[in-house]
Design a protein around this motif. Structure first.
Motif, short mmCIF file in Angstrom:
data_model
loop_
_atom_site.label_atom_id
_atom_site.label_comp_id
_atom_site.label_asym_id
_atom_site.label_seq_id
_atom_site.Cartn_x
_atom_site.Cartn_y
_atom_site.Cartn_z
N LEU A 232 52.32 -27.42 35.91
CA LEU A 232 52.31 -27.64 37.36
C LEU A 232 51.32 -28.74 37.74
O LEU A 232 51.61 -29.57 38.61
CB LEU A 232 51.93 -26.33 38.06
N PHE A 233 50.16 -28.74 37.08
CA PHE A 233 49.17 -29.77 37.37
C PHE A 233 49.70 -31.16 37.05
O PHE A 233 49.56 -32.09 37.85
CB PHE A 233 47.90 -29.48 36.57
N MET A 239 53.73 -36.91 40.32
CA MET A 239 54.38 -37.15 41.60
C MET A 239 53.47 -37.91 42.55
O MET A 239 53.92 -38.81 43.28
CB MET A 239 54.81 -35.81 42.23
N PHE A 240 52.17 -37.59 42.53
CA PHE A 240 51.22 -38.32 43.37
C PHE A 240 51.11 -39.78 42.94
O PHE A 240 51.03 -40.69 43.78
CB PHE A 240 49.85 -37.65 43.30
N ILE A 241 51.13 -40.03 41.64
CA ILE A 241 50.98 -41.38 41.12
C ILE A 241 52.22 -42.23 41.39
O ILE A 241 52.12 -43.40 41.78
CB ILE A 241 50.68 -41.33 39.61
N ILE A 271 55.56 -31.56 47.66
CA ILE A 271 55.85 -30.84 46.42
C ILE A 271 54.74 -31.07 45.40
O ILE A 271 54.29 -30.15 44.71
CB ILE A 271 57.21 -31.27 45.86
N GLY A 272 54.29 -32.33 45.28
CA GLY A 272 53.23 -32.63 44.33
C GLY A 272 51.93 -31.92 44.66
O GLY A 272 51.25 -31.38 43.78
N SER A 276 49.92 -28.99 42.48
CA SER A 276 48.51 -29.09 42.10
C SER A 276 47.74 -27.86 42.55
O SER A 276 46.88 -27.34 41.81
CB SER A 276 47.89 -30.35 42.72
N MET A 277 48.01 -27.36 43.75
CA MET A 277 47.31 -26.18 44.25
C MET A 277 47.73 -24.92 43.50
O MET A 277 46.91 -24.04 43.22
CB MET A 277 47.53 -26.03 45.75
N MET A 278 49.03 -24.83 43.15
CA MET A 278 49.51 -23.66 42.41
C MET A 278 48.91 -23.61 41.01
O MET A 278 48.70 -22.53 40.45
CB MET A 278 51.03 -23.70 42.32
#
Length: 360
Positions: A232-233, A239-241, A271-272, A276-278
């Motif tokens: 997930l991380f 996705m952020f990149i 979603i990204g 990251s939070m999950m």
């Protein structure tokens, strides 16, 4: 170059005073330079590059005898943080030059190239860091040590204060627009000189390194060790990149007035961020603990979502109308009405540049 490095390290306070003076002198340059955006953007890009290089020299000052001894260059020693900072310094100049000579439509080809370059650099940085969260778009080193120490949080929170003076113009409106372009980056503590916090953070990280070489995990070892939270991380980071490049490519194909790039980019961000939070709350025994700088980075990414209100077509259809209504409501109020009108004028002007509102 070695002689220049020694001089910068011996006179770092003097160097930063000169940089501040150079940025301040741009306010005194003739208004005739404002006739073309290329010249002021080129000057501010050069100032930004010099500042970034000097900061990198100061940050990498050897602190132990073993670090001062000459040693062969390691494959992973490419200064990705410096490279990404330099890319941020020149990206607005690239956009201005491309738009001036090739027009509004063809400029997106060059913007896509700059975003693709940043994507490759950030993916390489993600790999070389041992798959740690990218901080400030890769412009800040992530030592990856989870901590709840509030003092540590105060030290590492933030980015480059000197960036506030970059990507600006020599007209008052243009210089203020350059400040608006740093909305996401300035959502941090700026009460003390950022370069000092970054140097202190960098030197502490160096001093804590053991003498033996640190083995960085491979992708397969990272995923096997971290399990689902690690997956997930990585999904969130990738996705952020890649989101800015996907957004630009969609704009290049469908146009800036289309809702598809806007919605697609927003979906990737949400979603990204959720992934990251999950990853840090997935399971008590298998979650990925986050350091204080990483928690600050997630908060920064959430604040960047506000930039979607300043991007077309949302800005043209909704945000601008709300701003104009506010301006009419407050225009008769002394001082407040004038300041509101100026602020709205700056917001309207800032959103005309992709790099001002890119958040990348």
């Amino acid at each position: 170059m070695e002689g220049y490095k020694r001089w910068v390290r011996r006179n770092k306070e003097y160097v930063h005073s000169l940089e501040s003076l150079a940025n301040g002198l741009t306010w005194l340059l003739p208004e005739r330079f404002s006739e073309s955006e290329i010249v002021p953007e080129a000057v501010t890009s050069i100032l930004g590059i010099v500042t970034a290089v000097n900061e990198h020299i100061i940050e990498t000052t050897p602190t132990t005898p073993s670090q001062m001894a000459p040693r062969p260059l390691e494959p992973s020693s490419f200064p990705y943080t410096l490279f990404l900072t330099l890319m941020k310094d020149v990206e607005t100049l690239v956009e201005v030059v491309a738009q001036h000579f090739l027009g509004d439509d063809n400029k997106w080809n060059f913007i896509a190239v700059t975003e693709a370059t940043k994507v490759l650099a950030r993916l390489a940085l993600l790999r070389n860091s041992g798959y740690k969260m990218i901080l400030q778009g890769g412009e800040t080193v992530n030592d990856g040590n989870p901590t709840n120490d509030s003092n540590h949080q105060e030290d590492v929170r933030g980015g480059r204060l000197l960036n506030q003076g970059q990507n600006g113009h020599f007209t008052p409106q243009g210089r203020a627009l350059s400040a608006m372009s740093r909305f996401g980056e300035n959502a941090r503590m700026v009460s003390d000189p950022t370069w000092f916090r970054r140097v202190e953070h960098h030197q502490r990280a160096i001093m804590e390194l053991p003498e033996t070489e640190i083995k960085r995990p491979t992708l397969s070892s990272f995923l096997s060790e971290k399990g689902i939270p690690g997956s997930l991380f990585l999904i969130g980071e990738v996705m952020f990149i890649t989101r800015p490049l996907i957004y630009v490519l969609l704009i290049r194909k469908y146009g800036v007035k289309s809702w598809l790039p806007w919605f697609f980019s927003l979906s990737i961000d949400i979603i990204g961020m959720s992934s990251s939070m999950m990853s840090s709350t997935h399971h008590k025994d298998r979650k990925l603990p986050l350091s204080d700088p990483e928690k600050d980075e997630l908060r920064r990414r959430k604040m960047l979502l506000a930039l979607y209100l300043m991007r077309d077509p949302c800005f043209g259809k909704y945000t601008r109308k709300r701003l104009e209504t506010t301006e009419k409501t407050l225009e008769h109020v002394p001082i407040i009405g004038f300041l509101t009108a100026k602020l709205i004028e700056l917001l309207v002007g800032a959103q005309t540049r992709y790099t001002y509102m890119s958040g990348s």
